[in-house]
Design a protein around this motif. Structure first.
Motif, PDB file in Angstrom:
ATOM      1  N   MET B  73     -15.477  -5.144   7.274  1.00 33.50           N
ATOM      2  CA  MET B  73     -15.772  -4.130   6.266  1.00 33.50           C
ATOM      3  C   MET B  73     -14.419  -3.616   5.793  1.00 33.50           C
ATOM      4  O   MET B  73     -13.497  -3.439   6.588  1.00 33.50           O
ATOM      5  N   ALA B  74     -14.298  -3.400   4.477  1.00 27.78           N
ATOM      6  CA  ALA B  74     -13.006  -3.016   3.899  1.00 27.78           C
ATOM      7  C   ALA B  74     -12.765  -1.517   4.050  1.00 27.78           C
ATOM      8  O   ALA B  74     -13.628  -0.708   3.714  1.00 27.78           O
ATOM      9  N   VAL B  75     -11.581  -1.181   4.571  1.00 24.69           N
ATOM     10  CA  VAL B  75     -11.169   0.219   4.725  1.00 24.69           C
ATOM     11  C   VAL B  75      -9.798   0.364   4.082  1.00 24.69           C
ATOM     12  O   VAL B  75      -8.891  -0.440   4.360  1.00 24.69           O
ATOM     13  N   LEU B  76      -9.639   1.356   3.205  1.00 28.09           N
ATOM     14  CA  LEU B  76      -8.357   1.536   2.527  1.00 28.09           C
ATOM     15  C   LEU B  76      -7.868   2.970   2.651  1.00 28.09           C
ATOM     16  O   LEU B  76      -8.630   3.916   2.418  1.00 28.09           O
ATOM     17  N   PHE B  77      -6.602   3.107   3.051  1.00 24.77           N
ATOM     18  CA  PHE B  77      -5.932   4.406   3.029  1.00 24.77           C
ATOM     19  C   PHE B  77      -5.049   4.414   1.782  1.00 24.77           C
ATOM     20  O   PHE B  77      -4.194   3.531   1.620  1.00 24.77           O
ATOM     21  N   ILE B  78      -5.272   5.373   0.920  1.00 23.82           N
ATOM     22  CA  ILE B  78      -4.577   5.386  -0.365  1.00 23.82           C
ATOM     23  C   ILE B  78      -3.829   6.695  -0.545  1.00 23.82           C
ATOM     24  O   ILE B  78      -4.385   7.778  -0.345  1.00 23.82           O
ATOM     25  N   GLU B  79      -2.553   6.568  -0.888  1.00 24.46           N
ATOM     26  CA  GLU B  79      -1.767   7.748  -1.265  1.00 24.46           C
ATOM     27  C   GLU B  79      -1.591   7.679  -2.769  1.00 24.46           C
ATOM     28  O   GLU B  79      -0.885   6.800  -3.287  1.00 24.46           O
ATOM     29  N   TYR B  80      -2.256   8.566  -3.434  1.00 24.23           N
ATOM     30  CA  TYR B  80      -2.338   8.527  -4.898  1.00 24.23           C
ATOM     31  C   TYR B  80      -1.362   9.547  -5.484  1.00 24.23           C
ATOM     32  O   TYR B  80      -1.538  10.761  -5.311  1.00 24.23           O
ATOM     33  N   GLY B  81      -0.338   9.057  -6.151  1.00 23.81           N
ATOM     34  CA  GLY B  81       0.663   9.945  -6.766  1.00 23.81           C
ATOM     35  C   GLY B  81       0.037  10.747  -7.904  1.00 23.81           C
ATOM     36  O   GLY B  81      -0.625  10.192  -8.769  1.00 23.81           O
ATOM     37  N   GLN B  82       0.266  12.059  -7.882  1.00 19.64           N
ATOM     38  CA  GLN B  82      -0.458  12.926  -8.825  1.00 19.64           C
ATOM     39  C   GLN B  82      -0.012  12.781 -10.271  1.00 19.64           C
ATOM     40  O   GLN B  82      -0.651  13.321 -11.173  1.00 19.64           O
ATOM     41  N   GLN B  83       1.082  12.026 -10.510  1.00 12.80           N
ATOM     42  CA  GLN B  83       1.491  11.801 -11.899  1.00 12.80           C
ATOM     43  C   GLN B  83       0.798  10.587 -12.521  1.00 12.80           C
ATOM     44  O   GLN B  83       1.030  10.257 -13.669  1.00 12.80           O
ATOM     45  N   VAL B  84      -0.036   9.917 -11.740  1.00 12.71           N
ATOM     46  CA  VAL B  84      -0.672   8.693 -12.248  1.00 12.71           C
ATOM     47  C   VAL B  84      -2.003   9.010 -12.930  1.00 12.71           C
ATOM     48  O   VAL B  84      -2.827   9.748 -12.385  1.00 12.71           O
ATOM     49  N   VAL B  85      -2.174   8.431 -14.111  1.00 16.21           N
ATOM     50  CA  VAL B  85      -3.451   8.517 -14.820  1.00 16.21           C
ATOM     51  C   VAL B  85      -3.997   7.094 -14.958  1.00 16.21           C
ATOM     52  O   VAL B  85      -3.246   6.162 -15.243  1.00 16.21           O
ATOM     53  N   ILE B  86      -5.285   6.942 -14.701  1.00 14.83           N
ATOM     54  CA  ILE B  86      -5.881   5.601 -14.764  1.00 14.83           C
ATOM     55  C   ILE B  86      -6.481   5.371 -16.148  1.00 14.83           C
ATOM     56  O   ILE B  86      -7.234   6.202 -16.651  1.00 14.83           O
ATOM     57  N   ASP B  87      -6.150   4.228 -16.726  1.00 23.82           N
ATOM     58  CA  ASP B  87      -6.696   3.845 -18.026  1.00 23.82           C
ATOM     59  C   ASP B  87      -7.677   2.687 -17.821  1.00 23.82           C
ATOM     60  O   ASP B  87      -7.399   1.765 -17.059  1.00 23.82           O
ATOM     61  N   GLY B  88      -8.806   2.756 -18.468  1.00 21.32           N
ATOM     62  CA  GLY B  88      -9.731   1.623 -18.454  1.00 21.32           C
ATOM     63  C   GLY B  88     -10.769   1.665 -17.352  1.00 21.32           C
ATOM     64  O   GLY B  88     -11.334   0.630 -16.996  1.00 21.32           O
ATOM     65  N   GLY B  89     -11.057   2.825 -16.827  1.00 23.53           N
ATOM     66  CA  GLY B  89     -12.116   2.933 -15.814  1.00 23.53           C
ATOM     67  C   GLY B  89     -11.737   3.903 -14.727  1.00 23.53           C
ATOM     68  O   GLY B  89     -10.623   4.444 -14.737  1.00 23.53           O
ATOM     69  N   SER B  90     -12.645   4.106 -13.773  1.00 23.07           N
ATOM     70  CA  SER B  90     -12.342   5.054 -12.698  1.00 23.07           C
ATOM     71  C   SER B  90     -11.558   4.364 -11.589  1.00 23.07           C
ATOM     72  O   SER B  90     -11.666   3.148 -11.394  1.00 23.07           O
ATOM     73  N   PHE B  91     -10.777   5.156 -10.868  1.00 22.14           N
ATOM     74  CA  PHE B  91      -9.974   4.613  -9.775  1.00 22.14           C
ATOM     75  C   PHE B  91     -10.866   3.987  -8.708  1.00 22.14           C
ATOM     76  O   PHE B  91     -10.652   2.854  -8.277  1.00 22.14           O
ATOM     77  N   GLU B  92     -11.878   4.723  -8.300  1.00 22.48           N
ATOM     78  CA  GLU B  92     -12.787   4.245  -7.252  1.00 22.48           C
ATOM     79  C   GLU B  92     -13.451   2.914  -7.653  1.00 22.48           C
ATOM     80  O   GLU B  92     -13.495   1.962  -6.869  1.00 22.48           O
ATOM     81  N   ASP B  93     -13.936   2.853  -8.894  1.00 21.67           N
ATOM     82  CA  ASP B  93     -14.581   1.617  -9.367  1.00 21.67           C
ATOM     83  C   ASP B  93     -13.596   0.441  -9.349  1.00 21.67           C
ATOM     84  O   ASP B  93     -13.967  -0.684  -9.035  1.00 21.67           O
ATOM     85  N   ALA B  94     -12.348   0.735  -9.730  1.00 28.30           N
ATOM     86  CA  ALA B  94     -11.337  -0.334  -9.786  1.00 28.30           C
ATOM     87  C   ALA B  94     -11.083  -0.906  -8.392  1.00 28.30           C
ATOM     88  O   ALA B  94     -10.940  -2.124  -8.222  1.00 28.30           O
TER      89      ALA B  94
END
Lengths: 178, 283
Positions: B73-94
């Protein structure tokens, strides 16, 4: 020294297999794991016929990965056997002669093995790519809807395993530690 | 503060590659540990098992097929930099799409079922993946991804120790968990330990610990010493490779800690098989 054995297992061959023996298995075996065992067990409990004949067979506890084009089967190492312990004695009493998996078995399973003259082989957990090379052909026998958990027939050549528990109940598995 | 735009497709591609790579290619740290154990193992059967595991890893890499059929089962630890904006869909969906593509296009086994108790119907694409996301300063996304097989996951445990249990209580619980697991979790194992925080934080730390390379040490020398001491104690248990007897029962013990409450000392032990599959990427 590796002992070459052929399936189906005869009682004579089973008597020669001792815990700790390394074997290379050739012939055809069934596969099945959690979901298929639950269904088989429920049919036995209900007194209904099984979709596959298990008499004289060896069952391999495995849920293979999908096959790449050109491969007979994807990686196919053993899954933990203890999860089948609840169901195994009923299958052994119905004529199953051997099981292939990894890890411990409970007392009820070992008792049923002794009672019926059966053997439990350990395949090496995680050696799935290596083991898949010894599987030459596969067919789906039952429970297609279960996908990887369906009952398949595996045709194997020199499938590597170790006699983990023999028909006298002797075990090579290290089950406790200081 | 500058905003950085990242396309959802790039996240999907990155996650897909992480999952395919971790399943085909054994980590360098693990391979070195297996090779070194193979040299020193005193049990002939243990030595033979280790040789077969090394050979298995070679075949998997060469043919680009999974090391193990349980691709987890896939498990991901993600550190998401607050200056990043996602284009073209949601982060979770991607991220979920990346996992979906890796498992469906990469010949990985789909092992996730919908409802845990009643339905248990395979989702057929190994989603959902489990995401632990924290927001951090900066304009990067750091992903540490693992895939967890359940032969070893089922042997894991959490205990709410209290302060009076002390270091001896911590050691005893970790060793008892490994001893109870015995030959089941595909030894030689990697042991991830989480100490502190709350009930769930300890478990998350233990998971995170399994994703740390085994050739690294806890930064606190006291915990680094404890990692070494526990590894030696586990390797004296005698389970050996595949639980068939021998010197090598574990390849590594990784400990992660977090501040905790005055009344508590939670400890979690997450056991991982000898493949200990994980990969990291920075976007």
């Amino acid at each position: 020294m590796k002992k070459k054995i052929h399936l189906p297992l005869t009682d004579e061959v089973i008597r020669t297999l001792k815990a700790g023996d390394s074997v290379l298995i050739t012939g055809s075996m069934l596969t099945g794991r959690d979901a298929a065992h639950k269904r088989l067990y429920e049919l036995i409990e209900a007194g209904k016929p099984l979709p596959v004949n298990i008499d004289g067979e060896v069952i391999y506890y495995v849920g293979p990965a999908p096959a790449k084009p050109g491969h007979a089967v994807g990686p196919a190492g053993p899954t933990s056997s203890y999860r089948m312990d609840k169901y195994a004695p009923a299958l052994l009493d119905r004529g199953l002669k051997g099981m292939i998996g990894k890890g411990k078995r409970n007392k009820e399973v070992v008792d049923a093995m002794i009672r019926n003259g059966c053997v439990y082989f350990a395949a090496i957990g995680g050696a799935a790519a290596l083991i898949s090379r010894s599987i030459k052909k596969i067919e789906t026998l039952a429970y297609d809807d279960l996908g990887t958990e369906a009952i398949y027939r595996f045709y194997v050549e020199d499938f590597p395993a170790i006699v983990a528990i023999d028909a006298d109940g002797n075990s090579i598995l290290v089950e406790s530690a200081p | 503060m500058e905003i950085r735009t990242v396309h959802a497709a790039e996240i999907t591609e990155t996650v897909k590659k992480l999952y395919m790579d971790m399943n085909y290619f054994i980590g360098e740290d693990i391979l070195c540990a297996l090779q070194s154990a193979q040299q020193t193992e005193s049990s002939p059967i243990g030595k033979s098992v280790l040789s077969q595991l090394i050979e298995n890893n070679r075949i998997a890499a060469e043919e680009e097929i999974p090391i193990c059929q349980d691709t987890g089962m896939a498990v991901l630890f993600i550190e998401y930099g607050q200056q990043v904006v996602i284009d073209g869909g949601s982060f979770e969906d991607a991220v979920q799409e990346g996992v979906r593509r890796a498992y469906t296009e990469g010949y990985l086994r789909k092992s996730v079922v919908t409802d845990p108790v009643f339905d248990r119907i395979n989702t057929k694409d190994n989603t959902p993946a489990i995401l632990y996301t924290t927001i951090v300063p900066g304009d990067q996304i750091r992903i540490t991804a693992g895939c967890k097989g359940f032969g070893s996951e089922n042997m894991s445990s959490v205990k709410m120790l209290t302060p009076s249990a002390g270091i001896d209580g911590v050691k005893a619980f970790i060793l008892d968990t490994v001893r109870y697991a015995g030959p089941n979790p595909c030894p030689p194992i990697v042991v991830g330990v989480g100490i502190g925080g709350t009930f769930e934080k300890a478990a998350m730390l233990a998971k995170k610990a399994t994703l740390r390379p085994i050739n690294t040490k806890n930064e606190d020398p006291r915990y680094a010493a404890l990692e070494d001491e526990l590894l030696s104690a586990i390797n004296r248990m005698g389970f050996g490779p595949a639980g068939l007897g021998g010197d090598c029962t574990a390849l590594g013990v990784n400990i992660e800690t977090f501040p905790t409450h005055i009344a508590g000392m939670p400890v979690a032990v997450n056991i991982c098989c000898h493949a200990a599959r994980h990969q990291s990427a920075v976007i």
